[in-house]
Design a protein around this motif. Structure first.
Motif, PDB file in Angstrom:
ATOM      1  N   GLN A 112       0.959  -0.839  -0.282  1.00  0.00           N
ATOM      2  CA  GLN A 112       0.081   0.439  -0.064  1.00  0.00           C
ATOM      3  C   GLN A 112       0.814   1.326   0.093  1.00  0.00           C
ATOM      4  O   GLN A 112       1.115   1.869   0.788  1.00  0.00           O
ATOM      5  N   ALA A 113       1.706   1.369  -1.241  1.00  0.00           N
ATOM      6  CA  ALA A 113       2.581   2.490  -1.274  1.00  0.00           C
ATOM      7  C   ALA A 113       1.609   3.256  -2.768  1.00  0.00           C
ATOM      8  O   ALA A 113       1.754   2.862  -3.313  1.00  0.00           O
ATOM      9  N   TYR A 114       2.582   4.721  -2.955  1.00  0.00           N
ATOM     10  CA  TYR A 114       2.343   5.070  -4.037  1.00  0.00           C
ATOM     11  C   TYR A 114       3.514   6.439  -4.115  1.00  0.00           C
ATOM     12  O   TYR A 114       3.625   7.084  -2.738  1.00  0.00           O
ATOM     13  N   TRP A 115       3.860   7.226  -5.100  1.00  0.00           N
ATOM     14  CA  TRP A 115       4.789   8.511  -4.614  1.00  0.00           C
ATOM     15  C   TRP A 115       4.025   9.694  -5.189  1.00  0.00           C
ATOM     16  O   TRP A 115       2.638   9.532  -5.684  1.00  0.00           O
ATOM     17  N   TRP A 116       4.555  10.646  -3.917  1.00  0.00           N
ATOM     18  CA  TRP A 116       3.706  11.554  -4.069  1.00  0.00           C
ATOM     19  C   TRP A 116       3.739  12.847  -4.318  1.00  0.00           C
ATOM     20  O   TRP A 116       4.820  13.060  -3.728  1.00  0.00           O
ATOM     21  N   ALA A 117       4.190  13.459  -5.355  1.00  0.00           N
ATOM     22  CA  ALA A 117       4.384  15.025  -5.560  1.00  0.00           C
ATOM     23  C   ALA A 117       3.094  16.233  -5.630  1.00  0.00           C
ATOM     24  O   ALA A 117       1.849  15.863  -6.317  1.00  0.00           O
ATOM     25  N   GLY A 118       3.434  17.281  -6.319  1.00  0.00           N
ATOM     26  CA  GLY A 118       2.996  18.692  -6.399  1.00  0.00           C
ATOM     27  C   GLY A 118       3.446  19.441  -6.169  1.00  0.00           C
ATOM     28  O   GLY A 118       5.403  19.276  -5.422  1.00  0.00           O
ATOM     29  N   ALA A 119       3.411  20.890  -6.029  1.00  0.00           N
ATOM     30  CA  ALA A 119       3.388  22.670  -6.130  1.00  0.00           C
ATOM     31  C   ALA A 119       2.443  23.839  -4.782  1.00  0.00           C
ATOM     32  O   ALA A 119       1.514  23.004  -5.667  1.00  0.00           O
ATOM     33  N   LEU A 120       2.999  24.483  -4.496  1.00  0.00           N
ATOM     34  CA  LEU A 120       1.667  24.675  -3.920  1.00  0.00           C
ATOM     35  C   LEU A 120       2.535  26.833  -4.050  1.00  0.00           C
ATOM     36  O   LEU A 120       3.706  26.550  -3.766  1.00  0.00           O
ATOM     37  N   ASN A 121       1.280  27.852  -4.427  1.00  0.00           N
ATOM     38  CA  ASN A 121       2.012  28.648  -3.960  1.00  0.00           C
ATOM     39  C   ASN A 121       1.070  29.717  -3.014  1.00  0.00           C
ATOM     40  O   ASN A 121       0.440  28.846  -1.752  1.00  0.00           O
ATOM     41  N   GLU A 122       1.363  31.076  -3.005  1.00  0.00           N
ATOM     42  CA  GLU A 122       0.540  31.817  -1.398  1.00  0.00           C
ATOM     43  C   GLU A 122      -1.084  31.227  -1.465  1.00  0.00           C
ATOM     44  O   GLU A 122      -1.905  31.680  -0.919  1.00  0.00           O
ATOM     45  N   HIS A 123      -1.690  30.856  -2.902  1.00  0.00           N
ATOM     46  CA  HIS A 123      -2.884  30.759  -3.368  1.00  0.00           C
ATOM     47  C   HIS A 123      -3.387  29.717  -2.646  1.00  0.00           C
ATOM     48  O   HIS A 123      -4.922  29.346  -2.840  1.00  0.00           O
ATOM     49  N   GLY A 124      -2.458  28.591  -2.272  1.00  0.00           N
ATOM     50  CA  GLY A 124      -3.185  27.205  -2.028  1.00  0.00           C
ATOM     51  C   GLY A 124      -2.076  26.174  -2.904  1.00  0.00           C
ATOM     52  O   GLY A 124      -1.413  26.384  -3.763  1.00  0.00           O
ATOM     53  N   GLN A 125      -3.010  25.327  -2.969  1.00  0.00           N
ATOM     54  CA  GLN A 125      -2.031  24.361  -4.047  1.00  0.00           C
ATOM     55  C   GLN A 125      -2.461  24.352  -5.942  1.00  0.00           C
ATOM     56  O   GLN A 125      -3.505  24.478  -6.032  1.00  0.00           O
ATOM     57  N   GLY A 126      -1.279  23.971  -6.521  1.00  0.00           N
ATOM     58  CA  GLY A 126      -1.507  24.462  -7.609  1.00  0.00           C
ATOM     59  C   GLY A 126      -1.605  23.284  -8.554  1.00  0.00           C
ATOM     60  O   GLY A 126      -2.554  23.026  -9.121  1.00  0.00           O
ATOM     61  N   TRP A 127      -1.079  21.961  -8.395  1.00  0.00           N
ATOM     62  CA  TRP A 127      -1.497  21.449  -8.660  1.00  0.00           C
ATOM     63  C   TRP A 127      -0.184  19.690  -7.795  1.00  0.00           C
ATOM     64  O   TRP A 127       0.194  19.359  -7.584  1.00  0.00           O
ATOM     65  N   ASN A 128      -0.941  18.191  -8.431  1.00  0.00           N
ATOM     66  CA  ASN A 128      -0.855  17.194  -8.039  1.00  0.00           C
ATOM     67  C   ASN A 128      -0.408  16.331  -8.566  1.00  0.00           C
ATOM     68  O   ASN A 128      -1.180  16.351  -9.937  1.00  0.00           O
ATOM     69  N   ALA A 129       0.597  15.130  -8.383  1.00  0.00           N
ATOM     70  CA  ALA A 129       1.458  13.777  -9.373  1.00  0.00           C
ATOM     71  C   ALA A 129       0.922  12.635  -8.546  1.00  0.00           C
ATOM     72  O   ALA A 129       1.403  12.719  -7.039  1.00  0.00           O
ATOM     73  N   THR A 130       0.384  11.678  -8.958  1.00  0.00           N
ATOM     74  CA  THR A 130       0.832  10.794  -8.136  1.00  0.00           C
ATOM     75  C   THR A 130       1.059   9.189  -9.085  1.00  0.00           C
ATOM     76  O   THR A 130       0.527   9.479 -10.206  1.00  0.00           O
ATOM     77  N   PHE A 131       1.989   8.239  -8.717  1.00  0.00           N
ATOM     78  CA  PHE A 131       2.354   7.786  -9.349  1.00  0.00           C
ATOM     79  C   PHE A 131       2.286   5.492  -8.427  1.00  0.00           C
ATOM     80  O   PHE A 131       2.597   6.397  -6.957  1.00  0.00           O
ATOM     81  N   SER A 132       1.345   5.247  -9.121  1.00  0.00           N
ATOM     82  CA  SER A 132       1.522   3.745  -8.616  1.00  0.00           C
ATOM     83  C   SER A 132       2.742   2.850  -7.476  1.00  0.00           C
ATOM     84  O   SER A 132       4.114   3.183  -8.730  1.00  0.00           O
ATOM     85  N   GLN A 133       2.847   2.295  -7.281  1.00  0.00           N
ATOM     86  CA  GLN A 133       3.962   1.500  -6.733  1.00  0.00           C
ATOM     87  C   GLN A 133       4.689   0.751  -7.407  1.00  0.00           C
ATOM     88  O   GLN A 133       5.724   0.303  -7.664  1.00  0.00           O
ATOM     89  N   THR A 134       3.637   0.631  -8.525  1.00  0.00           N
ATOM     90  CA  THR A 134       4.186  -0.230  -9.630  1.00  0.00           C
ATOM     91  C   THR A 134       4.508   0.879 -10.990  1.00  0.00           C
ATOM     92  O   THR A 134       5.558  -0.301 -12.149  1.00  0.00           O
ATOM     93  N   THR A 135       4.581   1.692 -10.549  1.00  0.00           N
ATOM     94  CA  THR A 135       5.303   2.931 -11.609  1.00  0.00           C
ATOM     95  C   THR A 135       6.815   2.559 -12.021  1.00  0.00           C
ATOM     96  O   THR A 135       7.641   1.998 -11.048  1.00  0.00           O
ATOM     97  N   PRO A 136       7.704   2.096 -13.240  1.00  0.00           N
ATOM     98  CA  PRO A 136       8.329   1.440 -13.458  1.00  0.00           C
ATOM     99  C   PRO A 136       9.558   3.220 -12.565  1.00  0.00           C
ATOM    100  O   PRO A 136       9.821   4.241 -12.889  1.00  0.00           O
ATOM    101  N   MET A 137      10.604   2.951 -11.775  1.00  0.00           N
ATOM    102  CA  MET A 137      11.472   2.932 -11.533  1.00  0.00           C
ATOM    103  C   MET A 137      12.239   5.061 -12.148  1.00  0.00           C
ATOM    104  O   MET A 137      12.188   5.643 -12.049  1.00  0.00           O
TER     105      MET A 137
END
Length: 266
Positions: free
Chosen positions: A157-182
């Motif tokens: 039960q794992a995944y990669w989580w990435a993203g970015a935010l500025n002073e207005h809040g969250q800009g974008w998210n990215a998720t990668f399943s644990q099985t995504t080729p490294m």
């Protein structure tokens, strides 16, 4: 020797104002053709419907890249089908994920794997991202506006989580399943941490005080030349791969298993 005669710029090729933006993770989505034209030039099949979402399939149909701005939350979905050596995997990136960062992943899909063991944290460490050893290992950008986290709540039960935010809040998210080729996750993090600014036209600069901008004048012909250079490089690489594969198939000894003649390997 005669002096070289330079033609006057075309009336339709007047310089236009653009902005170089950094950090790149706060630059906004950008031009989708940065991704789509590279895939097309690399031999991917355009399966987009007129007026509908963008969709491309790899030459062997094992991977599909799509962009859908019409659903919520919308954005990019990259899905790989299961093979003998690889489980099904999926990556999702929000609509405001800069195309230059998305391309870090999608460009890597068109290229052969390198021999080195991939490490998604290495590009972040090289750019002095800050590690955080908590419940889930996390690294944040120097100005704390972007992150990468390996989120694990239990075995399998794992995944990669990435993203970015500025002073207005969250800009974008990215998720990668644990099985995504490294190696694909590493390609993404390399593009995420790249310190080079990205360019946006006037009117497409995010309203944030956390970005740094520099005004530049760019002619449409220059933009086309830069875009064509990227496309030409993709087309040349695709031609080289096809030529190499054809040459190997012609010279391979008879009776060798198909996998040994160019099939997938670990």
């Amino acid at each position: 020797m005669k002096k070289k005669q330079w033609a006057d710029p075309s009336p339709n090729d007047q310089a236009e104002q653009h902005y170089l933006i950094e950090p790149r993770h706060l630059a906004g989505g950008g031009d989708l053709r940065h991704v789509s034209e590279f895939l097309r030039a690399s031999g991917w099949k355009d399966q987009s419907m007129p007026g509908g979402p963008l969709a491309f399939a790899s030459p062997d149909s094992s991977v599909r890249v799509s962009y859908d701005p019409y659903t919520q939350p919308g954005g990019w979905t990259i899905r790989g089908e299961a093979t003998a050596q690889q489980e099904t995997w999926v990556a999702s990136l929000g609509r405001q994920a800069p195309v230059e960062i998305v391309a870090g992943l999608t460009d890597a899909l068109t290229q052969p794997r390198t021999a080195h063991a991939p490490n998604p944290w290495a590009p972040l460490r090289e750019q002095r991202w800050h590690p955080h050893h908590g419940e889930h290992f996390t690294a944040t950008s120097p100005e704390s506006g972007a992150w990468l986290q390996f989120h694990q709540t239990g075995p399998g039960q794992a995944y990669w989580w990435a993203g970015a935010l500025n002073e207005h809040g969250q800009g974008w998210n990215a998720t990668f399943s644990q099985t995504t080729p490294m190696h694909l996750v590493e390609a993404f993090t390399a593009a995420l941490a790249d310190p080079e600014p990205v360019m946006r036209p006037r009117g497409h600069v995010p309203p944030s005080q956390r970005i740094r901008t520099r005004s530049v004048s760019v002619r449409p012909s220059q933009l086309r030349a830069w875009q064509q250079g990227r496309v030409s490089a993709a087309r040349a690489a695709a031609w080289a791969r096809t030529t190499w594969a054809t040459s190997r198939s012609r010279t391979a000894p008879a009776g060798r298993p198909y996998a040994a003649q160019g099939g997938r390997t670990r």
